[in-house]
Write a protein that holds these residues in place. Structure first.
Motif, PDB file in Angstrom:
ATOM      1  N   PRO A 263       0.830  -1.212   0.000  1.00 30.18           N
ATOM      2  CA  PRO A 263       0.000   0.000   0.000  1.00 30.18           C
ATOM      3  C   PRO A 263       0.860   1.257   0.000  1.00 30.18           C
ATOM      4  O   PRO A 263       2.064   1.205   0.284  1.00 30.18           O
ATOM      5  N   ASP A 264       0.239   2.398  -0.300  1.00 33.54           N
ATOM      6  CA  ASP A 264       1.020   3.633  -0.338  1.00 33.54           C
ATOM      7  C   ASP A 264       1.416   4.116   1.050  1.00 33.54           C
ATOM      8  O   ASP A 264       2.219   5.055   1.184  1.00 33.54           O
TER       9      ASP A 264
ATOM     10  N   GLN B  79      18.223  -9.517   0.335  1.00 32.87           N
ATOM     11  CA  GLN B  79      17.004  -8.819   0.746  1.00 32.87           C
ATOM     12  C   GLN B  79      16.291  -8.219  -0.456  1.00 32.87           C
ATOM     13  O   GLN B  79      16.892  -7.972  -1.507  1.00 32.87           O
ATOM     14  N   VAL B  80      14.992  -7.968  -0.272  1.00 34.22           N
ATOM     15  CA  VAL B  80      14.235  -7.014  -1.085  1.00 34.22           C
ATOM     16  C   VAL B  80      13.833  -5.894  -0.137  1.00 34.22           C
ATOM     17  O   VAL B  80      13.212  -6.144   0.897  1.00 34.22           O
ATOM     18  N   SER B  81      14.217  -4.669  -0.475  1.00 32.69           N
ATOM     19  CA  SER B  81      14.102  -3.544   0.446  1.00 32.69           C
ATOM     20  C   SER B  81      13.456  -2.344  -0.231  1.00 32.69           C
ATOM     21  O   SER B  81      13.335  -2.283  -1.466  1.00 32.69           O
ATOM     22  N   LEU B  82      13.073  -1.376   0.612  1.00 33.53           N
ATOM     23  CA  LEU B  82      12.437  -0.153   0.135  1.00 33.53           C
ATOM     24  C   LEU B  82      13.290   1.046   0.540  1.00 33.53           C
ATOM     25  O   LEU B  82      13.031   1.684   1.566  1.00 33.53           O
TER      26      LEU B  82
ATOM     27  N   GLN C  92      11.515   7.201  -4.073  1.00 35.21           N
ATOM     28  CA  GLN C  92      11.204   5.922  -3.442  1.00 35.21           C
ATOM     29  C   GLN C  92      11.470   4.774  -4.415  1.00 35.21           C
ATOM     30  O   GLN C  92      11.003   4.804  -5.557  1.00 35.21           O
ATOM     31  N   LYS C  93      12.199   3.781  -3.941  1.00 35.32           N
ATOM     32  CA  LYS C  93      12.579   2.655  -4.792  1.00 35.32           C
ATOM     33  C   LYS C  93      12.239   1.336  -4.111  1.00 35.32           C
ATOM     34  O   LYS C  93      12.063   1.252  -2.888  1.00 35.32           O
ATOM     35  N   ILE C  94      12.172   0.271  -4.895  1.00 29.13           N
ATOM     36  CA  ILE C  94      12.200  -1.100  -4.400  1.00 29.13           C
ATOM     37  C   ILE C  94      13.453  -1.722  -4.988  1.00 29.13           C
ATOM     38  O   ILE C  94      13.747  -1.548  -6.180  1.00 29.13           O
ATOM     39  N   ALA C  95      14.228  -2.409  -4.150  1.00 25.64           N
ATOM     40  CA  ALA C  95      15.556  -2.859  -4.549  1.00 25.64           C
ATOM     41  C   ALA C  95      15.774  -4.303  -4.159  1.00 25.64           C
ATOM     42  O   ALA C  95      15.326  -4.753  -3.096  1.00 25.64           O
TER      43      ALA C  95
ATOM     44  N   ASP D  93      11.160   1.945  -9.480  1.00 27.68           N
ATOM     45  CA  ASP D  93      10.390   2.944  -8.745  1.00 27.68           C
ATOM     46  C   ASP D  93       9.289   2.254  -7.949  1.00 27.68           C
ATOM     47  O   ASP D  93       8.599   1.348  -8.455  1.00 27.68           O
ATOM     48  N   LEU D  94       9.099   2.684  -6.715  1.00 30.29           N
ATOM     49  CA  LEU D  94       8.128   2.053  -5.837  1.00 30.29           C
ATOM     50  C   LEU D  94       6.705   2.541  -6.090  1.00 30.29           C
ATOM     51  O   LEU D  94       5.763   1.735  -6.153  1.00 30.29           O
TER      52      LEU D  94
END
Length: 402
Positions: free
Chosen positions: A118-119, A144-147, A154-157, A175-176
């Motif tokens: 969610p936002d 990991q998968v991180s924010l 804001q990213k998801i990595a 981009d998240l």
């Protein structure tokens, strides 16, 4: 010619149907090992639950639960897993038959699932992880998968870690915000080896957002333990603007490349009179404390991560005594240099058990303990520093004729 070809294909189909065999020399295939259902398996789909393991927010429990056809992880502003972080996660894979699935050295696995971010689950300037790969005896995560926030965005990595310098390395970013408030699919493929690789795929429907792979990385750090995935929310509380939030995951699946690995065969526990194994069923492991493999321990297991705070402890239950009085208790443990257990019997005042040794040899120390007639509980803890890794205790003869 056509009839001959059809005959060959029919024979091959028969081989596959009977016993599931493939011809010798054939390339290994992806085999489904784990396909849990929220309705059928619930939280039993995982090896362990970390729902506010410090007890910081009992009013908010359960923080991890089944919601419809998904697993839900809640994060409240008052949740704590230490002074500067919060954690509500599940760890490990467990089959519907109750057996843990262990990701071992040089095995290649593929995990796939759908997630809803969610936002309110923002990327942060501090750490904020929604998936991890860890081993039980090392604090540093393997992957990991991180924010994260990168350049103000804001990213998801996807990232892996290097143990020598305890540093993370992002190898894929997206981009998240475009994937928030919608179901997206992610695939994490990796070889759990010294010369391993990791591939991360992120899809929004049929559109592939990321498909990135990194090779030649070390994803195996331990001789005895195994790698375990974790899902949930684990984040720093030091970032500005944190909101109460949640994460949903569903359609979890795990596949292994090649044949299933046979379960580890462990030596039998010590069943001598007065002996109580630390990993014995019915004992208590609080906080981070948990049983783990041990090549030199009786029963093939020990309990690790005891002490270092007020949360991580273990309790040996069901210690029997025919009469009240002092008994000699011999503690068997693996010790990293000089370490100390604090021990409380039946909730009484703590006694100190200092020990000196090495992590590859079982060391013993003997202290008197006061038992009641009947059933006793003995708690091992340490508020200031991590204690030894507990193999077993042995209750011996009466002290001073009592």
């Amino acid at each position: 010619m056509r009839a001959r070809l059809l005959g060959v294909l029919a024979a091959f189909a028969l081989v596959v149907q009977v016993g599931g065999a493939v011809p010798a020399g054939a390339a290994p295939r992806w085999e489904r090992r784990w396909d849990p259902s929220p309705a059928r398996d619930g939280l039993g789909a995982f090896e362990a639950l970390e729902d506010d393991r410090r007890g910081s927010h009992p009013e908010g429990q359960p923080h991890v639960r089944v919601e419809g056809n998904a697993w839900r992880f809640d994060a409240h502003l008052e949740d704590r897993d230490g002074a500067d972080r919060m954690r509500n996660e599940v760890r490990g894979l467990r089959t519907s038959g109750g057996r843990p699935l262990e990701i071992r050295k040089d095995e290649t696995w593929r995990l796939s699932y759908r997630m809803y971010i969610p936002d309110t689950l923002d990327a942060t300037t501090g750490f904020s992880h929604i998936w991890q790969l860890k081993t039980s005896d090392i604090g540093t995560p393997v992957a990991q998968v991180s924010l994260p926030v990168v350049g103000g965005v804001q990213k998801i990595a996807a990232r892996y870690w290097t143990l020598a310098d305890n540093k993370s390395h992002d190898f894929a970013l997206a981009d998240l915000e475009p994937i928030q408030n919608r179901w997206v699919t992610t695939v994490i493929e990796f070889k759990s080896g010294d010369d391993g690789y990791m591939r991360w795929i992120l899809r929004d429907g049929r559109r592939t957002i990321v498909d990135q792979r990194v090779d030649g990385i070390d994803l195996w750090w331990t001789a005895e333990q195994y790698n375990r995935p974790k899902w949930g929310i684990y984040r720093s509380i030091k970032s500005a603007g944190l909101q109460e939030t949640y994460l949903l995951v569903k359609d979890l699946k795990a596949e292994q490349l090649g044949a299933a690995t046979p379960p580890v065969r462990l030596p039998p526990p010590d069943r001598s009179p007065g002996t109580y194994e630390a990993e014995r069923a019915g004992n208590v492991w609080e906080g981070a404390a948990e049983p783990a493999y041990c090549a030199v321990c009786s029963g093939g297991r020990k309990v690790i991560l005891i002490g270092g705070n007020v949360y991580d402890h273990t309790v040996v239950r069901g210690v029997l005594a025919e009469t009240a009085g002092a008994r000699r208790m011999t503690v068997h443990a693996l010790v990293d240099g000089a370490q100390t257990f604090s021990v409380s019997v039946n909730g009484g005042d703590a006694i100190q058990v200092p020990m000196t040794g090495t992590k590859d040899t079982v060391t013993t120390a003997t202290v008197p303990v006061e038992l009641v007639a009947g059933v006793n509980t003995i708690r091992f803890f340490g508020h200031a520093a991590r204690g030894p890794e507990l193999d077993k205790i042995v209750i011996g003869e009466v002290v001073n004729g009592t």
